[in-house]
Design a protein around this motif. Structure first.
Motif, PDB file in Angstrom:
ATOM      1  N   VAL A 435       0.865  -1.177   0.000  1.00 16.25           N
ATOM      2  CA  VAL A 435       0.000   0.000   0.000  1.00 16.25           C
ATOM      3  C   VAL A 435       0.900   1.225   0.000  1.00 16.25           C
ATOM      4  N   PHE A 461      -4.805   3.717   5.189  1.00 13.85           N
ATOM      5  CA  PHE A 461      -4.601   4.578   4.035  1.00 13.85           C
ATOM      6  C   PHE A 461      -4.327   6.016   4.469  1.00 13.85           C
ATOM      7  N   ASN A 466      -4.894   6.570  -2.594  1.00 18.10           N
ATOM      8  CA  ASN A 466      -3.915   5.578  -2.161  1.00 18.10           C
ATOM      9  C   ASN A 466      -3.759   4.511  -3.243  1.00 18.10           C
ATOM     10  N   ILE A 468      -2.893   0.534  -4.150  1.00 16.08           N
ATOM     11  CA  ILE A 468      -2.759  -0.868  -3.734  1.00 16.08           C
ATOM     12  C   ILE A 468      -2.037  -1.615  -4.846  1.00 16.08           C
TER      13      ILE A 468
END
Length: 530
Positions: A435, A461, A466, A468
């Motif tokens: 992340v 987050f 954000n 992934i």
């Protein structure tokens, strides 16, 4: 003969270096050995994807190992290429070379029923195609009970080939794969996380002797010399790179005692019976009071008689009188009597030395000056942060369809907000989750043959957008089974979810960016292409 080693890219062939087939066959000939040319093209052999190149998946409408024209065309092309090369080098036995047999396909009979009516049609297509190449030595199809003439169906297995009967009375009884190293109770290879398989020398020798006692003509060890699957060639999944196989000769060429020595003595004993086994008539006698005891005599005009005495009881020893002599047979053993009088070998009586002591000067201190470790870091930063994707799709794709086996690695990247538990369902084989470029966790492959697993980690987050990034890795592609080529890999279909206290977001159909490989893998691929 895995096609992937010779045709890694479509119609681009390489037969140099360790892949020099013709040179290898000439070395076989120079050593006074015979060869079985097992072309395949599907080979299994615990090779990645059964030895087939994954680019085959790009051919429109192709279905592997069935009555399918695109597959038939590819199979014909590769098989013809190999046959023509070998013919031009004069390596078939009828040309004075070492090749006495050739094989088309491999163990299709084990999965044939899964293909319905197309299965038998495919078997006939293989036979017709092979026969049309006119190689002047017999063709074989192993584990193929319905192999049509002139194909010779043969036996593969750990045991049981003594009871095997060819489907044509004029065909010889052939054992193409005698597995020297699989476990007795659980048939497996050396897998990551599993114990190494071992097969006792006595048991292996027993099966070989029983095969020749029961009219066997040719027996081939698989493997006699262990090997190494270099690079990314191991299949499975999860088969280790060592293919040592508990073979009589290990992957370094060293003799594995007592197996190597015990088999050497067996071969020498059977060699003493060569004329009787080749030209003699067979007489078989079962001793009624010992249902597991069998006497087999090979004899005839101009042939000195030769005998096998076998005790197939796995627990009880036996003493038997035969033609005025008394013989002791341990449980689960075969005695060889080249003159039907004197026992020269018994499979359960290991006489070979089990270890060798060789005195050598210790040069470890001298060698240490030139030994060194080297390493280099993997640059995951940009990919883990979501940069460098080559295309985007609004779903989760099957991994090998994207990588085409150019890499074990595939990045799946998407963007999201807020705070959740990240849940990823994958067919693996390994998953690393990031992340915003930070590793949040890794999951190993599923154990006990379960390839699917679910990865879950709590993630936090940052405010705003954000990233992934999911790095999926394969550990060898499946190499065996009906429709093995369709076995999914990677995060195909997911689901990938973010699970919060009051809501769950399914990200499976979000926009995902894809990138094949990691940094050093990309450098290697670039070098191969150049």
């Amino acid at each position: 003969m895995p096609p992937i080693t010779y045709e890694y890219f479509d119609r681009q062939y390489y037969f140099g270096g360790n892949y020099d087939l013709i040179r290898f066959l000439k070395e076989v000939h120079n050593a006074g050995l015979y060869a079985i040319l097992r072309i395949g093209p599907y080979v299994c052999a615990e090779w990645n994807y059964g030895g087939l190149p994954v680019w085959l998946r790009q051919i429109p409408d192709i279905e592997l190992r069935t009555d399918n024209q695109p597959w038939k065309d590819e199979m014909q092309n590769f098989t013809t290429l190999i046959v023509d090369m070998v013919k031009q080098a004069g390596l078939f036995a009828t040309q004075g070379g070492p090749i006495i047999l050739a094989q088309i396909e491999n163990e299709f009979g084990n999965v044939e029923t899964s293909y319905g009516d197309a299965g038998p049609r495919y078997v006939n297509l293989c036979s017709q195609m092979a026969d049309s190449l006119s190689i002047d030595v017999p063709w074989i199809m192993c584990q193929q009970a319905d192999a049509p003439q002139p194909m010779i169906n043969t036996c593969n297995g750990f045991s049981g080939c003594d009871a095997f009967t060819p489907n044509d009375e004029n065909s010889p009884k052939i054992w193409t794969e005698n597995w020297t190293g699989w476990c007795v109770l659980i048939l497996h290879f050396s897998n990551w996380g599993s114990p190494d398989p071992h097969r006792p020398a006595e048991e292996l020798a027993f099966q070989v002797a029983r095969f020749f006692q029961t009219k066997g003509t040719l027996q081939n060890y698989y493997m006699y010399h262990g090997g190494t699957n270099f690079g990314r060639t191991s299949g499975g999944p999860y088969i280790v790179t060592s293919y040592d196989y508990d073979a009589p000769l290990d992957e370094y060429g060293m003799s594995a005692q007592p197996k190597w020595g015990h088999l050497k003595e067996l071969h020498a004993s059977i060699k003493l019976m060569e004329k009787a086994l080749t030209y003699g008539e067979v007489e078989e006698h079962d001793v009624m009071m010992l249902w597991s005891f069998q006497i087999t005599k090979y004899s005839g005009d101009g042939v000195n008689p030769a005998c096998f005495l076998s005790n197939q009881n796995s627990k009880l020893n036996a003493t038997i009188d035969y033609e005025g002599r008394t013989y002791f047979l341990p449980a689960w053993s075969v005695s060889i009597l080249p003159d039907c009088k004197s026992e020269v070998y018994n499979t359960a009586k290991v006489k070979t030395q089990t270890s060798l002591m060789v005195k050598k000067r210790n040069t470890a201190m001298e060698a240490s000056e030139v030994l060194y470790w080297s390493w280099r870091p993997e640059r995951l930063g940009t990919s883990a942060k979501g940069f460098g994707g080559t295309f985007t799709v609004n779903n989760l794709l099957e991994q090998k369809s994207v990588t085409l086996d150019e890499s074990d690695y595939l990045w799946y990247t998407t963007r999201q907000k807020e705070e959740f538990t990240l849940s990823v369902n994958t067919t693996g084989h390994i998953l690393h989750a990031f992340v915003n470029g930070r590793l949040v966790g890794s999951s190993q492959y599923g154990l006990a043959g379960q390839l699917n697993f679910t990865f879950e980690r709590k993630v936090w987050f940052n405010p705003g957008r954000n990233v992934i990034s999911l790095l999926s890795a394969t550990v060898g592609l499946q190499n065996y089974g009906a429709y093995y080529d369709l076995a999914p890999t990677g995060i195909v279909g997911g689901p990938v979810k973010l699970i919060g206290e009051n809501t769950t977001l399914d990200l499976s159909n979000y926009t995902w960016s894809y990138k094949v490989g990691i940094h050093h893998n990309t450098l290697l691929l670039d070098w191969m292409v150049r």
